[in-house]
Design a protein around this motif. Structure first.
Motif, PDB file in Angstrom:
ATOM      1  N   ALA A 101       0.848  -1.195   0.000  1.00  0.00           N
ATOM      2  CA  ALA A 101       0.000   0.000   0.000  1.00  0.00           C
ATOM      3  C   ALA A 101       0.883   1.244   0.000  1.00  0.00           C
ATOM      4  CB  ALA A 101      -0.906  -0.005   1.232  1.00  0.00           C
ATOM      5  N   GLY A 102       0.561   2.183  -0.874  1.00  0.00           N
ATOM      6  CA  GLY A 102       1.295   3.438  -0.954  1.00  0.00           C
ATOM      7  C   GLY A 102       2.349   3.487  -2.033  1.00  0.00           C
ATOM      8  N   THR A 103       2.694   2.337  -2.625  1.00  0.00           N
ATOM      9  CA  THR A 103       3.770   2.324  -3.626  1.00  0.00           C
ATOM     10  C   THR A 103       3.369   3.092  -4.875  1.00  0.00           C
ATOM     11  OG1 THR A 103       4.628   0.212  -2.825  1.00  0.00           O
ATOM     12  CG2 THR A 103       5.220   0.850  -5.064  1.00  0.00           C
ATOM     13  N   MET A 104       2.195   2.832  -5.408  1.00  0.00           N
ATOM     14  CA  MET A 104       1.771   3.542  -6.619  1.00  0.00           C
ATOM     15  C   MET A 104       1.605   5.036  -6.341  1.00  0.00           C
ATOM     16  SD  MET A 104       1.684   1.520  -9.243  1.00  0.00           S
ATOM     17  CE  MET A 104       0.573   2.227 -10.457  1.00  0.00           C
ATOM     18  N   GLU A 105       1.185   5.372  -5.135  1.00  0.00           N
ATOM     19  CA  GLU A 105       1.058   6.778  -4.773  1.00  0.00           C
ATOM     20  C   GLU A 105       2.422   7.467  -4.752  1.00  0.00           C
ATOM     21  OE1 GLU A 105      -2.649   4.850  -3.728  1.00  0.00           O
ATOM     22  OE2 GLU A 105      -0.549   4.309  -3.415  1.00  0.00           O
ATOM     23  N   SER A 106       3.478   6.711  -4.446  1.00  0.00           N
ATOM     24  CA  SER A 106       4.822   7.302  -4.433  1.00  0.00           C
ATOM     25  C   SER A 106       5.260   7.728  -5.833  1.00  0.00           C
ATOM     26  CB  SER A 106       5.829   6.317  -3.844  1.00  0.00           C
ATOM     27  OG  SER A 106       6.080   5.232  -4.723  1.00  0.00           O
ATOM     28  N   PHE A 107       4.663   7.134  -6.876  1.00  0.00           N
ATOM     29  CA  PHE A 107       4.919   7.541  -8.255  1.00  0.00           C
ATOM     30  C   PHE A 107       3.872   8.551  -8.752  1.00  0.00           C
ATOM     31  CE2 PHE A 107       6.432   2.974  -8.331  1.00  0.00           C
ATOM     32  CZ  PHE A 107       7.787   3.277  -8.306  1.00  0.00           C
ATOM     33  N   ARG A 127      -3.016  -7.232  -1.989  1.00  0.00           N
ATOM     34  CA  ARG A 127      -2.020  -6.961  -0.957  1.00  0.00           C
ATOM     35  C   ARG A 127      -2.169  -7.966   0.174  1.00  0.00           C
ATOM     36  NH1 ARG A 127      -1.292  -2.237  -3.379  1.00  0.00           N
ATOM     37  NH2 ARG A 127      -2.905  -0.638  -3.475  1.00  0.00           N
ATOM     38  N   GLY A 128      -1.150  -8.020   1.017  1.00  0.00           N
ATOM     39  CA  GLY A 128      -1.240  -8.922   2.159  1.00  0.00           C
ATOM     40  C   GLY A 128      -2.379  -8.570   3.087  1.00  0.00           C
ATOM     41  N   PHE A 129      -2.562  -7.260   3.331  1.00  0.00           N
ATOM     42  CA  PHE A 129      -3.507  -6.836   4.354  1.00  0.00           C
ATOM     43  C   PHE A 129      -4.498  -5.790   3.857  1.00  0.00           C
ATOM     44  CE2 PHE A 129       0.513  -8.133   6.300  1.00  0.00           C
ATOM     45  CZ  PHE A 129       0.061  -9.227   7.038  1.00  0.00           C
ATOM     46  N   GLY A 130      -4.654  -5.707   2.554  1.00  0.00           N
ATOM     47  CA  GLY A 130      -5.669  -4.846   1.991  1.00  0.00           C
ATOM     48  C   GLY A 130      -5.209  -3.414   1.819  1.00  0.00           C
ATOM     49  N   ASP A 131      -6.111  -2.605   1.287  1.00  0.00           N
ATOM     50  CA  ASP A 131      -5.835  -1.207   0.978  1.00  0.00           C
ATOM     51  C   ASP A 131      -6.621  -0.307   1.935  1.00  0.00           C
ATOM     52  OD1 ASP A 131      -4.703   0.579  -1.471  1.00  0.00           O
ATOM     53  OD2 ASP A 131      -6.571   1.439  -0.679  1.00  0.00           O
ATOM     54  N   PRO A 132      -6.031   0.814   2.370  1.00  0.00           N
ATOM     55  CA  PRO A 132      -6.762   1.703   3.279  1.00  0.00           C
ATOM     56  C   PRO A 132      -8.102   2.179   2.736  1.00  0.00           C
ATOM     57  CG  PRO A 132      -4.437   2.324   3.189  1.00  0.00           C
ATOM     58  CD  PRO A 132      -4.650   1.278   2.130  1.00  0.00           C
ATOM     59  N   THR A 137      -6.015  -0.503   8.418  1.00  0.00           N
ATOM     60  CA  THR A 137      -5.515  -1.184   9.612  1.00  0.00           C
ATOM     61  C   THR A 137      -4.029  -0.881   9.769  1.00  0.00           C
ATOM     62  OG1 THR A 137      -4.602  -3.288   8.769  1.00  0.00           O
ATOM     63  CG2 THR A 137      -6.997  -3.116   8.878  1.00  0.00           C
ATOM     64  N   ASP A 138      -3.493  -1.209  10.957  1.00  0.00           N
ATOM     65  CA  ASP A 138      -2.081  -0.909  11.210  1.00  0.00           C
ATOM     66  C   ASP A 138      -1.146  -1.923  10.553  1.00  0.00           C
ATOM     67  OD1 ASP A 138      -2.553  -3.121  12.789  1.00  0.00           O
ATOM     68  OD2 ASP A 138      -2.038  -2.146  14.695  1.00  0.00           O
ATOM     69  N   ARG A 139      -1.682  -2.988   9.919  1.00  0.00           N
ATOM     70  CA  ARG A 139      -0.825  -3.969   9.244  1.00  0.00           C
ATOM     71  C   ARG A 139      -0.491  -3.563   7.804  1.00  0.00           C
ATOM     72  NH1 ARG A 139      -3.492  -8.532  12.152  1.00  0.00           N
ATOM     73  NH2 ARG A 139      -1.843  -9.680  13.252  1.00  0.00           N
ATOM     74  N   GLN A 140      -1.252  -2.648   7.258  1.00  0.00           N
ATOM     75  CA  GLN A 140      -1.057  -2.288   5.856  1.00  0.00           C
ATOM     76  C   GLN A 140       0.323  -1.665   5.653  1.00  0.00           C
ATOM     77  OE1 GLN A 140      -4.669  -0.133   5.554  1.00  0.00           O
ATOM     78  NE2 GLN A 140      -5.835  -1.934   4.939  1.00  0.00           N
ATOM     79  N   GLY A 141       0.990  -2.113   4.594  1.00  0.00           N
ATOM     80  CA  GLY A 141       2.361  -1.720   4.363  1.00  0.00           C
ATOM     81  C   GLY A 141       3.350  -2.795   4.763  1.00  0.00           C
ATOM     82  N   ASN A 142       2.906  -3.755   5.601  1.00  0.00           N
ATOM     83  CA  ASN A 142       3.783  -4.872   5.952  1.00  0.00           C
ATOM     84  C   ASN A 142       3.914  -5.824   4.766  1.00  0.00           C
ATOM     85  OD1 ASN A 142       3.921  -3.840   8.502  1.00  0.00           O
ATOM     86  ND2 ASN A 142       2.646  -5.407   9.472  1.00  0.00           N
ATOM     87  N   PRO A 143       5.101  -6.398   4.553  1.00  0.00           N
ATOM     88  CA  PRO A 143       5.233  -7.397   3.493  1.00  0.00           C
ATOM     89  C   PRO A 143       4.476  -8.668   3.861  1.00  0.00           C
ATOM     90  CG  PRO A 143       7.237  -7.298   4.786  1.00  0.00           C
ATOM     91  CD  PRO A 143       6.364  -6.186   5.280  1.00  0.00           C
ATOM     92  N   GLY A 199     -16.401   3.094 -13.272  1.00  0.00           N
ATOM     93  CA  GLY A 199     -15.292   2.272 -12.807  1.00  0.00           C
ATOM     94  C   GLY A 199     -15.237   2.261 -11.287  1.00  0.00           C
ATOM     95  N   GLN A 200     -14.334   1.465 -10.727  1.00  0.00           N
ATOM     96  CA  GLN A 200     -14.200   1.430  -9.276  1.00  0.00           C
ATOM     97  C   GLN A 200     -12.907   0.752  -8.858  1.00  0.00           C
ATOM     98  OE1 GLN A 200     -16.880  -1.395  -7.107  1.00  0.00           O
ATOM     99  NE2 GLN A 200     -17.747  -1.812  -9.146  1.00  0.00           N
ATOM    100  N   PHE A 201     -12.644   0.799  -7.550  1.00  0.00           N
ATOM    101  CA  PHE A 201     -11.457   0.195  -6.949  1.00  0.00           C
ATOM    102  C   PHE A 201     -11.838  -1.176  -6.406  1.00  0.00           C
ATOM    103  CE2 PHE A 201      -8.262  -0.600  -3.758  1.00  0.00           C
ATOM    104  CZ  PHE A 201      -7.113   0.029  -4.217  1.00  0.00           C
ATOM    105  N   VAL A 202     -11.085  -2.203  -6.763  1.00  0.00           N
ATOM    106  CA  VAL A 202     -11.308  -3.576  -6.293  1.00  0.00           C
ATOM    107  C   VAL A 202     -10.113  -3.970  -5.433  1.00  0.00           C
ATOM    108  CG1 VAL A 202     -11.590  -6.000  -6.970  1.00  0.00           C
ATOM    109  CG2 VAL A 202     -12.621  -4.182  -8.359  1.00  0.00           C
ATOM    110  N   ASP A 203     -10.359  -4.432  -4.220  1.00  0.00           N
ATOM    111  CA  ASP A 203      -9.273  -4.735  -3.286  1.00  0.00           C
ATOM    112  C   ASP A 203      -9.453  -6.137  -2.728  1.00  0.00           C
ATOM    113  OD1 ASP A 203      -7.150  -4.474  -1.437  1.00  0.00           O
ATOM    114  OD2 ASP A 203      -8.505  -3.696   0.095  1.00  0.00           O
ATOM    115  N   THR A 204      -8.411  -6.962  -2.834  1.00  0.00           N
ATOM    116  CA  THR A 204      -8.435  -8.306  -2.264  1.00  0.00           C
ATOM    117  C   THR A 204      -7.175  -8.508  -1.442  1.00  0.00           C
ATOM    118  OG1 THR A 204      -9.536  -9.047  -4.292  1.00  0.00           O
ATOM    119  CG2 THR A 204      -8.818 -10.734  -2.763  1.00  0.00           C
TER     120      THR A 204
END
Length: 392
Positions: A101-107, A127-132, A137-143, A199-204
């Motif tokens: 989470a946040g990688t695409m935003e960094s570009f 992602r491992g723990f979903g998108d905000p 959650t506090d796990r987002q960003g963890n590998p 369109g929309q955002f799909v998160d798994t």
């Protein structure tokens, strides 16, 4: 023509979960453009290889889940490549990525940026723990990798021998099931767009997906008030539903239904057991003694002898290894093994086919996996032709 041959998918994923998702779309005919970072997907060099890893541009891991895609290598931190990517976004129906989470935003290429360029875009993340955006959650960003998801999602706790340690499932289900669910989400979003133009955002998330997969453990916890644990090859609420050792391997039997239980008892010459234990609850309550009877009958017989006696009347099957699978005529008749070229050699390899079957637009692998940046020239030519057409 495939069922999705009118769709273009930009695939920024790597390793397994994301590539498996986009592979499913490619098998169904979508034009999947694999947008690879400098150096390409992390698993391009992963074994196995047929001959010489230095001569082969990728191994079996990459080949298996990237077949039928086109590749372009882009450095999204560079202005020119970033603009090329945005041009591709304008032509795309779907973007799929599995960065943290946040990688695409960094570009400055997050969902909101891409949606501004293409309002009908479906943007899918794995992602491992979903998108905000769908629940922070506090796990987002963890590998996260498959074994992390299996551990957290309860899969390992219910897998393995009762007196053994927790064990992960052999296939990477934390990746594969998550990728499959993401594909379903994308198809649902496409259907919604067909009706509304939106369109929309799909998160798994991998963790979420494993909880979905362990649905039995979840309801058992709720109903019984304690966590279920490992039971080997048995089932917590059904019997017989187990693996049995035979003279030359193992077979599994799933004769928990009363009709199948009666057939099993007749086949092993113990009709008295069918009369003594007529109800499923009776059989579960006495599973240990009943299992011993069935196991004793199995022990000195070969797989073929057991199948000759049971198959057709009782749900039974041998435990296959991959040599057995390759030799099974059923597998070939179902087109579940595909030959593809292995670059860097003069040979072909076999990869798993598509389990989705359709009568009119049957999915199938559409060629080998791409070389890194193999399709740059044709993709840039397509963009140029589109720009020229718009100008006219």
């Amino acid at each position: 023509m495939g069922a999705l041959s009118d769709l273009r998918v930009l695939d920024l994923t790597q390793v397994l979960a994301g590539p498996y998702c986009t592979m499913l779309l490619a098998d169904m005919g979508a034009d999947v453009v694999k947008v690879e970072r400098p150096g390409g997907d992390l698993i391009r060099s992963s074994p196995p290889h047929l001959e010489n890893p230095d001569a082969e541009p990728y191994g079996g891991y990459f080949q298996s889940v990237n077949r039928g895609k086109r590749s372009i290598e882009l450095d999204l931190s560079g202005a020119a490549d970033r603009e090329t990517f945005l041009d591709l976004v304008e032509t795309a129906d779907v973007v799929v990525e599995n960065y943290r989470a946040g990688t695409m935003e960094s570009f400055d290429l997050g969902y909101e940026t891409l949606r501004a360029r293409n309002p009908e875009l479906i943007y899918a993340s794995i992602r491992g723990f979903g998108d905000p955006r769908t629940g922070e959650t506090d796990r987002q960003g963890n590998p996260a990798f498959d074994i992390i998801a299996q551990a957290l999602g309860g899969v390992m706790e219910i897998t393995g021998a009762a007196d053994g340690p927790p064990m992960k499932v052999g296939p990477g289900i934390g990746d594969l099931f998550t990728g499959t669910l993401n594909c379903i989400g994308i198809l649902g979003a496409i259907h919604h767009r067909e009706r509304t133009g939106e369109g929309q955002f799909v998160d798994t998330a991998m963790y979420d997906s494993m909880i979905s997969m362990t649905e039995r453990a979840i309801y058992l916890q709720s109903y019984e008030g304690e966590p279920p644990s490992r039971r080997g090859n048995s089932h917590p609420t059904l019997f017989p539903y187990n693996a049995f050792a035979v003279a030359d391997g193992y077979v599994v039997v799933a004769a928990f239904g009363t009709n199948h239980w009666r057939a099993l008892c007749a086949a092993i010459d113990r009709p008295d057991l069918a009369e003594a234990y007529p109800q499923p609850a009776d059989r579960v309550a006495n599973r240990e003694s009943l299992r011993a009877v069935v196991a004793d009958w199995m022990a000195d017989r070969t797989i073929d002898e057991v199948l000759d006696r049971l198959e057709g009347e009782v749900p039974v099957a041998p435990v296959h290894d991959t040599e057995d699978i390759f030799a099974d005529e059923h597998v070939h008749r179902r087109e579940m093994l595909y030959d593809v070229d292995q670059p860097g050699t003069d040979e072909t390899v076999e990869i798993a086919g598509s389990a989705i079957k359709m009568t009119e637009t049957n999915p199938q692998p559409r060629g080998r996996a791409p070389l890194l940046d193999e399709h740059r020239a044709e993709l840039l030519a397509e963009l140029a032709a589109q720009e020229e057409a718009l100008d006219e």
